[in-house]
Write an enzyme that holds these catalytic residues in place. Structure first.
Site, PDB file in Angstrom:
ATOM      1  CG  ASN A  87      -4.184   4.451  -2.614  1.00 34.41           C
ATOM      2  OD1 ASN A  87      -3.056   4.407  -3.091  1.00 34.41           O
ATOM      3  ND2 ASN A  87      -4.409   4.505  -1.321  1.00 34.41           N
ATOM      4  CG  ASP A  91      -8.308   1.854  -2.365  1.00 35.24           C
ATOM      5  OD1 ASP A  91      -8.892   2.829  -1.844  1.00 35.24           O
ATOM      6  OD2 ASP A  91      -7.127   1.561  -2.085  1.00 35.24           O
ATOM      7  CG  HIS A 121      -2.183   7.785  -9.972  1.00 36.78           C
ATOM      8  ND1 HIS A 121      -1.184   7.341  -9.139  1.00 36.78           N
ATOM      9  CD2 HIS A 121      -1.702   8.918 -10.562  1.00 36.78           C
ATOM     10  CE1 HIS A 121      -0.143   8.160  -9.226  1.00 36.78           C
ATOM     11  NE2 HIS A 121      -0.439   9.120 -10.067  1.00 36.78           N
ATOM     12  CB  CYS A 171     -15.073   4.392 -24.433  1.00 41.28           C
ATOM     13  SG  CYS A 171     -14.936   4.065 -26.197  1.00 41.28           S
ATOM     14  CB  CYS A 215     -16.299   8.064 -27.423  1.00 36.70           C
ATOM     15  SG  CYS A 215     -17.165   7.208 -26.081  1.00 36.70           S
ATOM     16  CB  CYS A 240     -18.928   5.711 -29.191  1.00 34.52           C
ATOM     17  SG  CYS A 240     -17.603   4.535 -28.830  1.00 34.52           S
ATOM     18  N   GLY A 246       1.448   7.226   3.558  1.00 32.02           N
ATOM     19  CA  GLY A 246       1.572   5.925   2.897  1.00 32.02           C
ATOM     20  C   GLY A 246       1.990   5.976   1.446  1.00 32.02           C
ATOM     21  CB  SER A 290       7.413   5.073  -2.125  1.00 30.93           C
ATOM     22  OG  SER A 290       6.909   5.255  -3.434  1.00 30.93           O
ATOM     23  CB  ALA A 293      -1.577   4.057   7.568  1.00 35.01           C
TER      24      ALA A 293
HETATM   25  P1  OAD Z   1       4.461   2.572  -3.115  1.00 32.69           P
HETATM   26  O1  OAD Z   1       4.292   1.091  -3.125  1.00 32.69           O
HETATM   27  O2  OAD Z   1       5.505   3.169  -3.983  1.00 32.69           O
HETATM   28  O3  OAD Z   1       4.761   3.064  -1.622  1.00 32.69           O
HETATM   29  C1  OAD Z   1       3.974   2.658  -0.534  1.00 32.69           C
HETATM   30  C2  OAD Z   1       4.564   3.261   0.725  1.00 32.69           C
HETATM   31  O4  OAD Z   1       3.727   2.881   1.802  1.00 32.69           O
HETATM   32  C3  OAD Z   1       5.979   2.781   1.073  1.00 32.69           C
HETATM   33  O5  OAD Z   1       6.803   3.910   1.369  1.00 32.69           O
HETATM   34  C4  OAD Z   1       5.784   1.895   2.296  1.00 32.69           C
HETATM   35  O6  OAD Z   1       6.850   1.988   3.230  1.00 32.69           O
HETATM   36  C5  OAD Z   1       4.518   2.477   2.896  1.00 32.69           C
HETATM   37  N1  OAD Z   1       3.717   1.522   3.680  1.00 32.69           N
HETATM   38  C6  OAD Z   1       3.559   0.187   3.514  1.00 32.69           C
HETATM   39  N2  OAD Z   1       2.710  -0.337   4.426  1.00 32.69           N
HETATM   40  C7  OAD Z   1       2.298   0.715   5.187  1.00 32.69           C
HETATM   41  C8  OAD Z   1       1.419   0.837   6.310  1.00 32.69           C
HETATM   42  N3  OAD Z   1       0.772  -0.209   6.826  1.00 32.69           N
HETATM   43  N4  OAD Z   1       1.251   2.075   6.840  1.00 32.69           N
HETATM   44  C9  OAD Z   1       1.899   3.150   6.332  1.00 32.69           C
HETATM   45  N5  OAD Z   1       2.743   3.090   5.294  1.00 32.69           N
HETATM   46  C10 OAD Z   1       2.935   1.886   4.713  1.00 32.69           C
HETATM   47  O7  OAD Z   1       3.008   3.197  -3.411  1.00 32.69           O
HETATM   48  P2  OAD Z   1       2.635   4.676  -3.876  1.00 32.69           P
HETATM   49  O8  OAD Z   1       3.568   5.676  -3.299  1.00 32.69           O
HETATM   50  O9  OAD Z   1       1.190   4.858  -3.627  1.00 32.69           O
HETATM   51  O10 OAD Z   1       0.650   4.529  -9.936  1.00 32.69           O
HETATM   52  O11 OAD Z   1       2.879   4.580  -5.427  1.00 32.69           O
HETATM   53  C11 OAD Z   1       2.591   5.693  -6.238  1.00 32.69           C
HETATM   54  C12 OAD Z   1       2.126   5.221  -7.598  1.00 32.69           C
HETATM   55  O12 OAD Z   1       3.090   4.310  -8.130  1.00 32.69           O
HETATM   56  C13 OAD Z   1       0.849   4.403  -7.574  1.00 32.69           C
HETATM   57  O13 OAD Z   1      -0.316   5.186  -7.541  1.00 32.69           O
HETATM   58  C14 OAD Z   1       0.942   3.631  -8.862  1.00 32.69           C
HETATM   59  C15 OAD Z   1       2.405   3.241  -8.829  1.00 32.69           C
HETATM   60  O14 OAD Z   1       3.024   3.098 -10.043  1.00 32.69           O
HETATM   61  C16 OAD Z   1      -0.066   4.077 -10.985  1.00 32.69           C
HETATM   62  O15 OAD Z   1      -0.416   2.923 -11.134  1.00 32.69           O
HETATM   63  C17 OAD Z   1      -0.390   5.158 -11.964  1.00 32.69           C
END
Ligand code: OAD
Length: 240
Positions: free
Chosen positions: A94, A96, A111, A119, A122, A141, A178, A180, A222
């Site tokens: 995340n 955030d 990420h 920048c 640089c 720069c 949390g 996927s 979560a």
């Molecule tokens: P995803 O959106 O792919 O997956 C989020 C997961 O959280 C899913 O499996 C949902 O079922 C689960 N979920 C949703 N609400 C929830 C809750 N309240 N409690 C627990 N689980 C919950 O997000 P990420 O796996 O974080 O990369 O995605 C990975 C990366 O893909 C991100 O960092 C981003 C994206 O492209 C970049 O931007 C580089």
């Protein structure tokens, strides 16, 4: 202790109950936007204003977000473990800062971070709470027009991989929360830890794409399952 060094991988699902959209759920961020048009260097070179606008919107949303019960529980786990000679490392996908706001101190942002700008010319990284625009100059720069979000885009290498693999090598418990399991290299961490013999667990709303790679699972929001697990861990550690 039941585990000295705990490695926790978090994804968008842990921040969902703080009001921040995930990527791949219904109404997820990538459903409303073609990924490669907002999250790639090619998109930024073609149309920097559009890319910056996408991240300006996300930054504005995140400025108001507050840590939820899951973030707070992980900070409590870290404090308890540290007081007993162990460690809890959070590696988050995340961008955030909710783990830090909750009080976690060992947080790796693989990420990037939405409240920072980098920048493109640089590489200087600065805090940036406000909107970015193609008119901005780099304080280091002086070049105008290269201030991009400090975010890893598709096709780019995630940050701090050496620190991550060092922490994975000493982990004796791996927990994924949390996420996927759709994006590598993060989705591959569980297999690396398993090969080294450490137990693995996932907590997610539903089984992730790599659910079969985990020894244990707790499914639910979560904000419910993480505090329950942390309470169990603290109780178990008192028995030892
Ligand atoms: P995803 O959106 O792919 O997956 C989020 C997961 O959280 C899913 O499996 C949902 O079922 C689960 N979920 C949703 N609400 C929830 C809750 N309240 N409690 C627990 N689980 C919950 O997000 P990420 O796996 O974080 O990369 O995605 C990975 C990366 O893909 C991100 O960092 C981003 C994206 O492209 C970049 O931007 C580089």
């Amino acid at each position: 202790m039941i585990a000295d060094n705990i490695f926790i991988l978090t994804g968008a699902g842990i921040s969902a109950e703080s009001g921040l959209a995930t990527f791949r759920d219904a109404d997820g961020l990538w459903e409303g936007y073609p990924v490669m048009e907002v999250a790639s260097i090619q998109a930024y070179d073609r149309n920097p204003a559009r890319v910056l606008e996408f991240y300006n919107l996300r930054r504005a949303q995140q400025l108001n977000a507050k840590p939820n019960r899951a973030h707070v529980a992980l900070a409590q786990l870290e404090a308890h473990w540290r007081a007993h000679g162990g460690s809890v490392t959070i590696c988050t996908q995340n961008v955030d800062s909710l783990h830090e706001q909750a009080g976690s101190t060992r947080v790796i942002h693989m990420h990037g971070e939405i409240n920072k700008a980098r920048c493109h010319d640089c590489g200087d990284v600065t805090l940036a709470d406000g909107d970015l625009s193609p008119a901005l100059g780099c304080a280091a720069c002086g070049r105008i027009g290269g201030m991009r979000p400090h975010i890893v885009w598709f096709g780019e290498t995630p940050l701090e991989m050496d620190a991550i693999y060092d922490a994975l090598a000493t982990a004796d418990l791996f927990v994924s929360i949390g996420t996927s399991g759709a994006v590598y290299p993060a989705a591959g961490f569980v297999s690396a830890v398993r090969r080294a013999g450490a137990p693995t667990m996932e907590m997610n709303l539903e089984p992730s794409e790599n659910a079969e790679a985990f020894d244990l699972a707790r499914y639910g929001k979560a904000g419910d399952v993480v505090p329950e697990w942390v309470t169990d861990m603290i109780k178990l550690s008192a028995l030892r």
